[in-house]
Design an enzyme around this catalytic site. Structure first.
Site, PDB file in Angstrom:
ATOM      1  N   GLU A 254       0.819  -1.176   0.055  1.00 54.46           N
ATOM      2  CA  GLU A 254      -0.129   0.045   0.082  1.00 54.46           C
ATOM      3  C   GLU A 254       0.810   0.950  -0.116  1.00 54.46           C
ATOM      4  OE1 GLU A 254      -1.872  -0.199   3.660  1.00 54.46           O
ATOM      5  OE2 GLU A 254      -2.616  -2.451   3.425  1.00 54.46           O
ATOM      6  N   LYS A 256       2.378   4.544   1.565  1.00 52.96           N
ATOM      7  CA  LYS A 256       2.452   5.249   2.780  1.00 52.96           C
ATOM      8  C   LYS A 256       2.236   6.542   2.978  1.00 52.96           C
ATOM      9  CE  LYS A 256       5.315   5.472   6.829  1.00 52.96           C
ATOM     10  NZ  LYS A 256       4.753   6.617   7.518  1.00 52.96           N
TER      11      LYS A 256
END
Length: 563
Positions: A254, A256
């Site tokens: 994902e 950050k």
């Protein structure tokens, strides 16, 4: 009802005991001796705190209020108290010395009181509660009067620990690890049960009370509760993308985000927001509250996400802009218009009465996606499952191009572990590695900076003892404007001042970049940072987020392997 004198005597013995196992036994004995009403209070007191971490109650006593209370109680001037602090280097010893003095015929200490008037543990706690509730005009006077009462009713053995508790700095070497094991020993409940209950409640006082009255089954029954925040799962730095794949295999990747962590509790139409420090920030973020009401389909849920401040071009603003939103108490609506936020959700730990912490991440993400409608204000962030280093690098570069910090690399099969930092969640950023360290001291500057605190002593945390272990100083990365702001910020946190050296209550977190961790006998931690510099003042983080000594040791070993 147990006298506070018994608590003070127990603390004195614990403070003089060197081994953690012996300390654990002494804390267990203390917990066994107090009444059920006193048990949760004593559990927090022995760790140097008055209220549980999740509570919005704060005692709010700084050095100024404490010095004034001691001065009035002893018939001395505040300058006299400050001089005693410089001499002793300890607020507890200062209180003892100050109150042994007699000024203008004023007697102190409780030797003149009837023995039936001795302070009880509950009475001390109730006075601290009264101090925490004091607000508005006259609140400082009210706090001072309550402290005066405690000081003048206390014996020499008690007053040292009352003064330390007032600033939540007990300094007897007891931390969460020792208290967890002491509860286990005192009430014959396995330590792993205590640990899990603590993870779910964020309240060792509640866990101790439950263990005492309901045993193992009661502790096992403790769980998540809406509007009682729990610590957020944490990530550690990975040296490389390849190392992350090597550790995990197929990973969940994902972005950050360059934002601030938010824990969302939804109970019907009631939405409560908590910061990473577990502070209630609901009133400051009405736009996020409204977005959750409109787009989270679940009736009852606890969600984990990141709030990002967006500029007119859709790119993230500086981190300090986000903090302006979190801290805002007035003109909230206009600030919301000036600094709009987007909430990126990435986890869910409670849904319609069901605890989800033990589910694998991929299953939690599926449940999250089912109950959130994405909009321009709120979305479930995109997650990729892959073991292809080229794909991860592509995601990483896309995140950087969008103005964010890098990527999160997670184990798809991992449970949600509140407050834990481990290899199930990893982060990769392009900047120098950083550490979140607490400021424990400072030094007044020289030349044109004589009026500023300009060199800051930093420490990591030993969770077993609760102590903060020095790792060095940071004196670079500050502008004059920042130094002025920081000097004002630390003014009420100064505990002891001696010459140019200042001891500071550990409360403010610095994110510090560094070139290398070195072994060092100069610092109590055994380590020192080479070329540290300030990256950010992390007002969104609390002392629970401070790097542990174990983490420094781990990073040092990883560093040696790379070199």
């Amino acid at each position: 009802m147990t006298g506070f004198i018994e608590f003070a005597r127990a603390c004195k013995v614990i403070e003089a005991t060197p081994g953690s196992l012996d300390m654990t036994a002494l804390v267990a004995e203390l917990l066994e001796q107090v009444t059920p009403e006193e048990l949760p209070v004593v559990t927090h007191f022995v760790m140097g705190e008055v209220f549980p971490a999740w509570s919005s109650e704060e005692i709010g006593v700084g050095a100024g209020i404490l010095y004034n209370a001691l001065a009035k109680s002893a018939g001395l001037s505040v300058s006299d108290i400050k001089e005693l602090v410089r001499e002793t280097g300890d607020i507890g010893e200062t209180a003892v010395r100050a109150l042994k003095k007699v000024s203008g015929g004023q007697a102190t200490f409780s030797s003149f009181l009837d023995s039936s008037d001795e302070l009880s543990i509950i009475e001390v706690f109730e006075r601290f509660k009264a101090i925490s509730k004091a607000s508005g005009k006259g609140s400082q006077t009210s706090k001072i009067k309550n402290l005066q009462y405690l000081f003048n009713a206390a014996s020499p053995e008690e007053v040292s620990y009352i003064a330390r508790l007032a600033v939540e700095e007990l300094r007897i070497g007891v931390g969460e690890g020792i208290v967890r094991d002491a509860i286990s020993r005192a009430f014959d409940v396995p330590a792993e049960y205590i640990e899990r209950a603590f993870m779910l409640t964020n309240d060792l006082g509640l866990v101790a009370s439950t263990a005492s009255t309901e045993g193992r089954n009661g502790v096992l029954s403790l769980g998540l509760r809406l509007n009682r925040p729990i610590r957020m799962m944490l990530a550690q730095v990975t040296p490389s993308l390849d190392a992350a794949i090597s550790d995990i295999g197929i990973v969940a990747v994902e972005w950050k985000f360059d934002g601030a962590r938010v824990q969302i509790h939804k109970d019907g139409d009631n939405v409560t927001l908590f910061s990473r420090r577990l502070e209630n920030i609901t009133d400051s973020l009405p736009d996020i509250v409204e977005a959750v009401k409109e787009n989270v389909i679940a009736d009852r849920a606890i969600l984990d996400g990141e709030a990002v401040a967006i500029d007119e071009n859709g790119r993230p603003r500086a981190f300090q802009e986000i903090l302006k939103r979190f801290r805002r108490k007035y003109d909230v609506q206009s600030t919301a218009r000036d600094i709009p936020l987007t909430l990126n959700l990435f986890d869910i730990i409670f849904l319609n009465g069901e605890e989800l912490l033990d589910l694998p991440l991929v299953q939690r993400r599926a449940r999250l996606a089912e109950c959130v409608r994405s909009s321009d204000k709120i979305r479930v962030d995109t997650q990729y499952l892959t073991d292809d280093p080229r794909k991860i690098l592509e995601i990483y570069n896309d995140a950087l191009k969008a103005g964010h910090e890098g990527v999160m690399i997670k184990n798809p099969e991992s449970a949600y572990s509140p407050g834990k930092r481990g290899k199930n969640w990893l982060k990769k950023k392009p900047v120098m590695e950083t550490l979140d360290l607490v400021v424990i001291g400072a030094q007044w500057g020289y030349g044109r900076r004589t009026s500023f605190l300009g060199s800051y002593a930093l420490a990591c945390h030993d969770p077993d003892t609760g102590l903060f272990l020095p790792v060095g100083r940071v004196a670079t990365g500050f502008s004059d404007e920042q130094l002025a702001e920081l000097t004002e910020l630390f003014a009420d946190l100064i505990v002891v001042e001696s010459g140019t050296e200042v001891e500071i209550k550990p409360e403010v977190i610095f994110e510090v970049a560094f070139e290398e961790i070195q072994k060092s006998s100069n610092y109590e931690s055994g380590y020192a940072l080479r070329f540290p510099r300030l990256v950010n003042v992390r007002a969104d983080k609390s002392i629970e987020d401070v790097e542990t000594i174990g983490r420094l040791e781990e990073m040092y070993l990883m560093q040696r392997e790379r070199n």
